[in-house]
Design an enzyme around this catalytic site. Structure first.
Site, mmCIF file in Angstrom:
data_model
loop_
_atom_site.group_PDB
_atom_site.id
_atom_site.type_symbol
_atom_site.label_atom_id
_atom_site.label_comp_id
_atom_site.label_asym_id
_atom_site.label_seq_id
_atom_site.Cartn_x
_atom_site.Cartn_y
_atom_site.Cartn_z
ATOM 1 N N ASN A 1 -13.259 -9.144 -8.793
ATOM 2 C CA ASN A 1 -13.163 -10.606 -8.769
ATOM 3 C C ASN A 1 -11.878 -11.065 -8.097
ATOM 4 O OD1 ASN A 1 -14.717 -10.180 -11.793
ATOM 5 N ND2 ASN A 1 -15.643 -11.490 -10.242
ATOM 6 N N SER B 1 -24.387 -16.856 -17.506
ATOM 7 C CA SER B 1 -23.565 -16.952 -16.309
ATOM 8 C C SER B 1 -24.184 -17.924 -15.314
ATOM 9 C CB SER B 1 -23.505 -15.554 -15.681
ATOM 10 O OG SER B 1 -23.063 -15.630 -14.363
ATOM 11 N N PRO C 1 -22.231 -9.579 0.931
ATOM 12 C CA PRO C 1 -23.662 -9.813 0.700
ATOM 13 C C PRO C 1 -23.891 -10.419 -0.687
ATOM 14 C CG PRO C 1 -23.293 -7.593 1.538
ATOM 15 C CD PRO C 1 -21.934 -8.183 1.269
ATOM 16 N N TYR D 1 -27.800 -7.631 -12.232
ATOM 17 C CA TYR D 1 -26.996 -8.290 -13.275
ATOM 18 C C TYR D 1 -27.589 -9.653 -13.612
ATOM 19 C CZ TYR D 1 -23.087 -10.963 -15.262
ATOM 20 O OH TYR D 1 -22.300 -11.776 -16.052
ATOM 21 N N TYR E 1 -21.273 -19.488 -18.056
ATOM 22 C CA TYR E 1 -19.891 -19.584 -17.574
ATOM 23 C C TYR E 1 -19.868 -19.668 -16.058
ATOM 24 C CZ TYR E 1 -19.215 -16.824 -21.930
ATOM 25 O OH TYR E 1 -19.257 -16.291 -23.187
ATOM 26 N N LYS F 1 -29.293 -11.258 -17.226
ATOM 27 C CA LYS F 1 -28.905 -12.506 -17.921
ATOM 28 C C LYS F 1 -30.124 -13.425 -18.068
ATOM 29 C CE LYS F 1 -24.572 -11.710 -18.711
ATOM 30 N NZ LYS F 1 -24.102 -11.468 -20.072
ATOM 31 N N ASP G 1 -21.654 0.784 -30.305
ATOM 32 C CA ASP G 1 -22.410 0.362 -29.120
ATOM 33 C C ASP G 1 -23.581 -0.520 -29.561
ATOM 34 O OD1 ASP G 1 -24.351 0.577 -26.832
ATOM 35 O OD2 ASP G 1 -22.736 1.839 -26.060
ATOM 36 N N SER H 1 -15.787 0.481 -23.615
ATOM 37 C CA SER H 1 -16.102 1.045 -22.298
ATOM 38 C C SER H 1 -15.367 0.305 -21.194
ATOM 39 C CB SER H 1 -17.611 0.999 -22.043
ATOM 40 O OG SER H 1 -18.074 -0.337 -22.099
ATOM 41 N N ILE I 1 -12.913 -12.162 -22.114
ATOM 42 C CA ILE I 1 -13.225 -13.475 -22.705
ATOM 43 C C ILE I 1 -13.280 -13.354 -24.233
ATOM 44 C CG2 ILE I 1 -14.822 -15.433 -22.662
ATOM 45 C CD1 ILE I 1 -15.860 -14.328 -19.936
HETATM 46 P P1 NAD Z 1 -15.320 -7.502 -20.309
HETATM 47 O O1 NAD Z 1 -15.866 -6.314 -19.622
HETATM 48 O O2 NAD Z 1 -13.849 -7.748 -20.255
HETATM 49 O O3 NAD Z 1 -15.757 -7.483 -21.849
HETATM 50 C C1 NAD Z 1 -16.986 -6.932 -22.288
HETATM 51 C C2 NAD Z 1 -16.698 -6.055 -23.495
HETATM 52 O O4 NAD Z 1 -17.928 -5.489 -23.953
HETATM 53 C C3 NAD Z 1 -15.764 -4.890 -23.193
HETATM 54 O O5 NAD Z 1 -14.740 -4.842 -24.168
HETATM 55 C C4 NAD Z 1 -16.659 -3.641 -23.258
HETATM 56 O O6 NAD Z 1 -15.953 -2.510 -23.720
HETATM 57 C C5 NAD Z 1 -17.738 -4.098 -24.224
HETATM 58 N N1 NAD Z 1 -19.044 -3.456 -24.041
HETATM 59 C C6 NAD Z 1 -19.722 -3.247 -22.875
HETATM 60 N N2 NAD Z 1 -20.907 -2.661 -23.137
HETATM 61 C C7 NAD Z 1 -20.978 -2.521 -24.489
HETATM 62 C C8 NAD Z 1 -21.951 -1.980 -25.368
HETATM 63 N N3 NAD Z 1 -23.091 -1.454 -24.906
HETATM 64 N N4 NAD Z 1 -21.702 -1.982 -26.707
HETATM 65 C C9 NAD Z 1 -20.547 -2.486 -27.189
HETATM 66 N N5 NAD Z 1 -19.575 -2.991 -26.401
HETATM 67 C C10 NAD Z 1 -19.798 -3.023 -25.068
HETATM 68 O O7 NAD Z 1 -16.121 -8.779 -19.762
HETATM 69 P P2 NAD Z 1 -15.826 -10.329 -19.923
HETATM 70 O O8 NAD Z 1 -15.338 -10.864 -18.626
HETATM 71 O O9 NAD Z 1 -15.033 -10.587 -21.156
HETATM 72 O O10 NAD Z 1 -17.331 -10.854 -20.084
HETATM 73 C C11 NAD Z 1 -17.892 -11.080 -21.362
HETATM 74 C C12 NAD Z 1 -19.324 -11.557 -21.183
HETATM 75 O O11 NAD Z 1 -19.337 -12.743 -20.380
HETATM 76 C C13 NAD Z 1 -20.251 -10.568 -20.482
HETATM 77 O O12 NAD Z 1 -21.516 -10.615 -21.101
HETATM 78 C C14 NAD Z 1 -20.342 -11.103 -19.054
HETATM 79 O O13 NAD Z 1 -21.557 -10.753 -18.442
HETATM 80 C C15 NAD Z 1 -20.247 -12.599 -19.292
HETATM 81 N N6 NAD Z 1 -19.737 -13.332 -18.118
HETATM 82 C C16 NAD Z 1 -18.527 -12.986 -17.572
HETATM 83 C C17 NAD Z 1 -18.062 -13.641 -16.429
HETATM 84 C C18 NAD Z 1 -16.753 -13.242 -15.777
HETATM 85 O O14 NAD Z 1 -16.581 -13.545 -14.589
HETATM 86 N N7 NAD Z 1 -15.811 -12.602 -16.498
HETATM 87 C C19 NAD Z 1 -18.817 -14.688 -15.862
HETATM 88 C C20 NAD Z 1 -20.035 -15.031 -16.450
HETATM 89 C C21 NAD Z 1 -20.489 -14.343 -17.592
HETATM 90 N N1 UFG Z 2 -13.678 -13.243 -2.782
HETATM 91 C C1 UFG Z 2 -12.978 -12.900 -1.661
HETATM 92 N N2 UFG Z 2 -12.342 -11.700 -1.647
HETATM 93 C C2 UFG Z 2 -12.368 -10.831 -2.706
HETATM 94 C C3 UFG Z 2 -13.105 -11.210 -3.861
HETATM 95 C C4 UFG Z 2 -13.751 -12.421 -3.854
HETATM 96 O O1 UFG Z 2 -12.919 -13.639 -0.679
HETATM 97 O O2 UFG Z 2 -11.777 -9.743 -2.615
HETATM 98 C C5 UFG Z 2 -14.366 -14.552 -2.797
HETATM 99 C C6 UFG Z 2 -15.869 -14.416 -2.933
HETATM 100 O O3 UFG Z 2 -16.449 -14.217 -1.678
HETATM 101 C C7 UFG Z 2 -16.220 -15.756 -3.597
HETATM 102 C C8 UFG Z 2 -14.998 -16.060 -4.464
HETATM 103 O O4 UFG Z 2 -13.929 -15.256 -3.948
HETATM 104 O O5 UFG Z 2 -16.337 -16.756 -2.622
HETATM 105 C C9 UFG Z 2 -15.192 -15.716 -5.939
HETATM 106 O O6 UFG Z 2 -15.637 -14.357 -6.026
HETATM 107 P P1 UFG Z 2 -15.639 -13.557 -7.413
HETATM 108 O O7 UFG Z 2 -16.074 -12.162 -7.125
HETATM 109 O O8 UFG Z 2 -14.331 -13.736 -8.122
HETATM 110 O O9 UFG Z 2 -16.713 -14.340 -8.292
HETATM 111 P P2 UFG Z 2 -18.246 -14.691 -8.022
HETATM 112 O O10 UFG Z 2 -18.335 -16.180 -7.878
HETATM 113 O O11 UFG Z 2 -18.826 -13.859 -6.945
HETATM 114 O O12 UFG Z 2 -18.920 -14.231 -9.395
HETATM 115 C C10 UFG Z 2 -18.302 -14.432 -10.670
HETATM 116 C C11 UFG Z 2 -18.628 -13.243 -11.587
HETATM 117 C C12 UFG Z 2 -20.113 -13.197 -11.857
HETATM 118 C C13 UFG Z 2 -20.565 -14.515 -12.410
HETATM 119 C C14 UFG Z 2 -20.180 -15.647 -11.460
HETATM 120 C C15 UFG Z 2 -20.536 -16.982 -12.049
HETATM 121 O O13 UFG Z 2 -18.221 -12.030 -10.966
HETATM 122 O O14 UFG Z 2 -20.353 -12.203 -12.850
HETATM 123 O O15 UFG Z 2 -18.769 -15.621 -11.220
HETATM 124 O O16 UFG Z 2 -20.032 -17.076 -13.338
HETATM 125 F F1 UFG Z 2 -21.910 -14.495 -12.544
#
Ligand code: NAD
Ligand code: UFG
Length: 339
Positions: free
Chosen positions: A199, A124, A296, A148, A177, A152, A58, A34, A12
C-alpha cells in the site's frame, strides 16, 4: 460490553481495541499472528493502561472457536481477521477463500451456536469494482476485480442471508472501508506490514526512513487532477471510532432492521502526488519518485459518499490529511524497522 475482536493484533484491529478499552469495554482478541506481532499488546498496555485478553488461534478452527465462546460470554464480535493483499490474492486464491470465506463462516457458526448474534464486519470499498461515477454510494452495483474482492462480496452475501433468517435475530453492521492510513498519535502502534508493503502510505514512509529507495507512482495518465490515482484516505483512529459508533448503532437498532451497510471514508479524494507532497512537508524528507506504468486492476478515482454513516452511526471522519501523514511519520520514525 465484552467484545470479541478477531484479528485484533493487526493494524485496524489494534487501533479499535484501544478505542474500545478507552471507552471502558472489555476486549478479547483472537488472532493467529500470521500478519501481526504480539508486541502490539504491550504497546496497547502503554497507551491505555491495560491490554486485551489475548487468545492465539485461527478463525478456521471450529474447536478453538467453540472453546473461546464457552470461555467467554460475548455481547458482540468485531471481525477483522483475514488476508488483505489484492495482488497476493490473484496468486493465492485458495488461501484467500479459506481464511476470508471459510474463516468467516466458521466464526458465524460459532456465534450462532453460542447465541451471540451481534457482528461488525470489515468489508472494503473494493466491492464497488470500478464504478463510472464518484462518490461511491452504498446502493451502487457491486463487483469484484480480484479474488480478495470476491471473498469480501461473498461474506457480505452470507451476512445478508443470516440477517434474513426469521427464527433468530442477527444484528449486523457491514463497514466498507476506503483507504486506512495514519497511526496512533503516541507513535507506539501503526501499520506494521510483514515483508514488502503493497500500500501507498507504508511505501512512502519506508522510503522516508531509507528502507526503500523510491516510490514508483503507478500511472500519471489517469483522468484526474494531476494524472495520478485518487483515493479516500482515512485516518485509522477515525476508522476505529467508526466501529464503536457501529456497535452503539446496533444496540439501538430496531428488531426488524437487522443489517446495515455503510461506507467509512472521509468523502474527499487526494491524489498519489498530493499525499506524497503532504508527507514530504510534515516529515521534512524528500521522497524520490519514478513514474511507472499503471498497476493492473487499479481504478482512477475512489472516494466515499459518507453521508449514510453519519445518518446511521452519527459518525464522521475528523482527522485531515496532514494529521494522517504526521501520525504515519511519527510511527515510522519511532519504529524505523517496524516492531
Ligand atoms: P492486518 O493484516 O493488519 O490484520 C489482520 C489480522 O488478522 C492480523 O493480525 C492477522 O494475524 C490476523 N489473521 C489473519 N488470518 C487469520 C485467521 N485465519 N485467523 C485468525 N487471525 C487471522 O489487516 P488490517 O489492515 O488491520 O485489516 C483488517 C480487516 O480490514 C481485514 O479483513 C481487511 O480485509 C479489511 N480491510 C483492510 C483495508 C486496508 O487497506 N488495511 C481496507 C479495507 C478492508
Ligand atoms: N500506488 C502507487 N505506488 C505504490 C503503491 C500504490 O502509485 O507503490 C497508488 C495506487 O496505484 C493507487 C493508490 O496509490 O492509485 C493507492 O494504492 P493502495 O495500494 O495503497 O490502495 P488501493 O486503493 O489499491 O487499495 C486499498 C487496499 C484494498 C482495499 C482498498 C479500498 O489495499 O485492500 O484500498 O479500501 F480494498
Amino acid at each position: 460490553m465484552k467484545i470479541l475482536i478477531t484479528g485484533g493484533v493487526g493494524y485496524i484491529g489494534s487501533h479499535t481495541c484501544i478505542e474500545l478499552m478507552t471507552m471502558g469495554h472489555e476486549a478479547v482478541v483472537f488472532d493467529n499472528l500470521s500478519n501481526s506481532n504480539i508486541a502490539v499488546l504491550d504497546r496497547m498496555r502503554s497507551i491505555v493502561g491495560c491490554a486485551p485478553i489475548f487468545v492465539q488461534g485461527d478463525i478456521r478452527d471450529a474447536s478453538a472457536l467453540e472453546r473461546l465462546f464457552k470461555s467467554h460470554k460475548f455481547d458482540a464480535v468485531i471481525h477483522f481477521a483475514g488476508l488483505k493483499a489484492v495482488g497476493e490474492s490473484t496468486k493465492q486464491p485458495i488461501q484467500y477463500w479459506d481464511h476470508n470465506v471459510v474463516g468467516s463462516l466458521r466464526l458465524c457458526e460459532a456465534m450462532n451456536a453460542a447465541g451471540v448474534r451481534t457482528l461488525v464486519f470489515s468489508s472494503s470499498a473494493t466491492v464497488y469494482g470500478a464504478p463510472k461515477t464518484v462518490p461511491f454510494r452504498e446502493d451502487f452495483p457491486l463487483a469484484a476485480t480480484s479474488p480478495y474482492g470476491n471473498t469480501k462480496l461473498t461474506v457480505e452475501g452470507l451476512l445478508r442471508d443470516l440477517a434474513a433468517t426469521h427464527d433468530v435475530s442477527w444484528k449486523i453492521a457491514i463497514l466498507r472501508y476506503f483507504n486506512p492510513v495514519g497511526a496512533h498519535p503516541s507513535g507506539l502502534i501503526g501499520e506494521n506490514p510483514n515483508g514488502l508493503p503493497n500500500n501507498l502510505m507504508p511505501i512512502i514512509s519506508q522510503v522516508a526512513v531509507g528502507r526503500l529507495e523510491k516510490l514508483n507512482v503507478f500511472g500519471n495518465d489517469y483522468p484526474t487532477r494531476d494524472g495520478t490515482g485518487v483515493r479516500d484516505f482515512i485516518h485509522v483512529v477515525d476508522l476505529a471510532k467508526g466501529h464503536l459508533a457501529a456497535l452503539n448503532a446496533l444496540s439501538d437498532m430496531q428488531d426488524d432492521e437487522k443489517i446495515m451497510t455503510v461506507n467509512l471514508g472521509t468523502g474527499r479524494g487526494y491524489s498519489v502526488l498530493e499525499i506524497t507532497r503532504m508527507f514530504e512537508s510534515v516529515s521534512g524528507c524528500v521522497i524520490p519518485l519514478a513514474i511507472s506504468p499503471r498497476r493492473p486492476g487499479d481504478i482512477a478515482e475512489s472516494y466515499a459518499d459518507p453521508s449514510l454513516a453519519y445518518q446511521k452511526l452519527g459518525w464522521k471522519a475528523e482527522l485531515d490529511l496532514e494529521r494522517m501523514c504526521r501520525d504515519s511519520w511519527r510511527w515510522q520514525s519511532m519504529n524505523p524497522n517496524g516492531l
